[in-house]
Design an enzyme around this catalytic site. Structure first.
Site, mmCIF file in Angstrom:
data_model
loop_
_atom_site.group_PDB
_atom_site.id
_atom_site.type_symbol
_atom_site.label_atom_id
_atom_site.label_comp_id
_atom_site.label_asym_id
_atom_site.label_seq_id
_atom_site.Cartn_x
_atom_site.Cartn_y
_atom_site.Cartn_z
ATOM 1 N N ARG A 166 0.833 -1.222 0.000
ATOM 2 C CA ARG A 166 0.000 0.000 0.000
ATOM 3 C C ARG A 166 0.861 1.263 0.000
ATOM 4 O O ARG A 166 0.458 2.312 -0.512
ATOM 5 C CB ARG A 166 -0.944 -0.028 1.221
ATOM 6 C CG ARG A 166 -2.060 1.026 1.173
ATOM 7 C CD ARG A 166 -3.077 0.773 2.271
ATOM 8 N NE ARG A 166 -4.227 1.671 2.238
ATOM 9 C CZ ARG A 166 -4.468 2.619 3.150
ATOM 10 N NH1 ARG A 166 -3.636 2.799 4.157
ATOM 11 N NH2 ARG A 166 -5.538 3.387 3.055
ATOM 12 N N ILE A 219 -7.336 7.258 -1.213
ATOM 13 C CA ILE A 219 -7.270 5.794 -1.283
ATOM 14 C C ILE A 219 -8.114 5.326 -0.090
ATOM 15 O O ILE A 219 -7.985 5.861 1.012
ATOM 16 C CB ILE A 219 -5.794 5.326 -1.209
ATOM 17 C CG1 ILE A 219 -5.624 3.829 -1.327
ATOM 18 C CG2 ILE A 219 -5.116 5.777 0.062
ATOM 19 C CD1 ILE A 219 -4.138 3.411 -1.443
ATOM 20 N N SER A 220 -9.003 4.368 -0.323
ATOM 21 C CA SER A 220 -9.941 3.975 0.738
ATOM 22 C C SER A 220 -9.226 3.302 1.905
ATOM 23 O O SER A 220 -8.115 2.792 1.776
ATOM 24 C CB SER A 220 -10.983 3.002 0.189
ATOM 25 O OG SER A 220 -11.653 3.569 -0.897
ATOM 26 N N GLN A 221 -9.945 3.281 3.013
ATOM 27 C CA GLN A 221 -9.501 2.562 4.213
ATOM 28 C C GLN A 221 -9.320 1.078 3.857
ATOM 29 O O GLN A 221 -10.171 0.520 3.147
ATOM 30 C CB GLN A 221 -10.649 2.739 5.206
ATOM 31 C CG GLN A 221 -10.452 2.218 6.559
ATOM 32 C CD GLN A 221 -11.799 2.199 7.299
ATOM 33 O OE1 GLN A 221 -12.834 2.630 6.772
ATOM 34 N NE2 GLN A 221 -11.769 1.690 8.501
ATOM 35 N N PRO A 222 -8.252 0.416 4.307
ATOM 36 C CA PRO A 222 -8.049 -0.998 3.971
ATOM 37 C C PRO A 222 -9.268 -1.881 4.277
ATOM 38 O O PRO A 222 -9.577 -2.792 3.506
ATOM 39 C CB PRO A 222 -6.849 -1.408 4.822
ATOM 40 C CG PRO A 222 -6.077 -0.137 4.992
ATOM 41 C CD PRO A 222 -7.092 0.963 5.050
#
Ligand code: SAH
Length: 210
Positions: free
Chosen positions: A32, A58-61
């Site tokens: 990431r 970038i979205s939360q994992p």
């Protein structure tokens, strides 16, 4: 070197209900830190959304993992993604299916994503700059569609480009303005909806930004 923060994140995802081992191992494999700007490197394995430039995130994992798991991907699948962003979610999908077709409306981000995928030697992805709301006519129908920007309504074009028994995962803006991540399954030309969770995505915008 074993990255303790990465292991901690994977364990946290498992405890939060991400039980699909293929999804977890794709998140473990894709670095990431390669998708975010240098000033946020120390937060790459925190379970939070991070900036990727051009006012996008970038979205939360956890959300990446939940969307991926909910797609129920198979190695034979052809997937359409709307909103390439940094290419992080794209890379995760690429590990789990045959080919990903991904559309981004901001050309600067598309270039960044292209470089990120190249440096990771991911070759089963086709990117283009365009308005994702028009879908990808030359490549339809798709086994799966994933949308990573919040939209009021999915249009007829998108519904027409998914195969029967196909799954669409998308953040939908409800009448009260709240966003809900939905799983939509096409069965005999009817669509069945399931709410997954509340989310907070950047908006889906029409047209291209050069
Ligand atoms: N999944 C990405 C983050 C996506 S953020 C990642 O892993 O990095 C949402 C992205 O959707 C933004 O880059 C935004 O520019 C893009 N987007 C918004 N509306 C769009 C549209 N109509 N067509 C294509 N891309 C769109």
């Amino acid at each position: 070197m074993i990255d303790v923060r990465k292991i901690r994140l994977i364990m946290e995802l498992r405890e939060s209900g991400i039980t699909d081992n293929n999804t977890l191992s794709a998140l473990e494999t894709i670095p990431r830190e390669k998708f975010i700007s240098n000033s946020f490197l120390d937060q790459a394995y925190e379970n939070i959304a991070l900036p990727i430039g051009n006012d996008q995130t970038i979205s939360q994992p956890y959300i990446v993992a939940l969307m991926t798991q909910s797609l129920e991907l198979k190695k034979t699948h052809k997937v359409l993604e709307l909103g390439t962003g940094s290419g992080y979610q794209t890379s995760i999908l690429a590990k789990l299916c045959r080919r990903v077709y991904s559309i981004e409306r901001i050309s600067d981000l598309q270039k960044i994503a292209q470089n990120n995928l190249k440096s990771l030697k991911i070759h089963n992805v086709v990117l283009k700059v365009g308005d994702g709301n028009k879908g990808w006519l030359e490549q339809e129908p798709f086994d799966r569609i994933i949308i990573t920007a919040a939209t009021n309504n999915l249009n007829k074009t998108i519904f027409s480009q998914i195969k029967n028994n196909g799954i669409i995962i998308a953040p939908i803006i409800e009448k009260d303005g709240k966003q809900i991540l939905k799983k939509i399954v096409k069965i005999n030309n009817k669509f069945q909806e399931e709410n997954l969770c509340d989310v907070s995505f950047v908006p889906n915008l029409d047209g291209i930004k050069n």
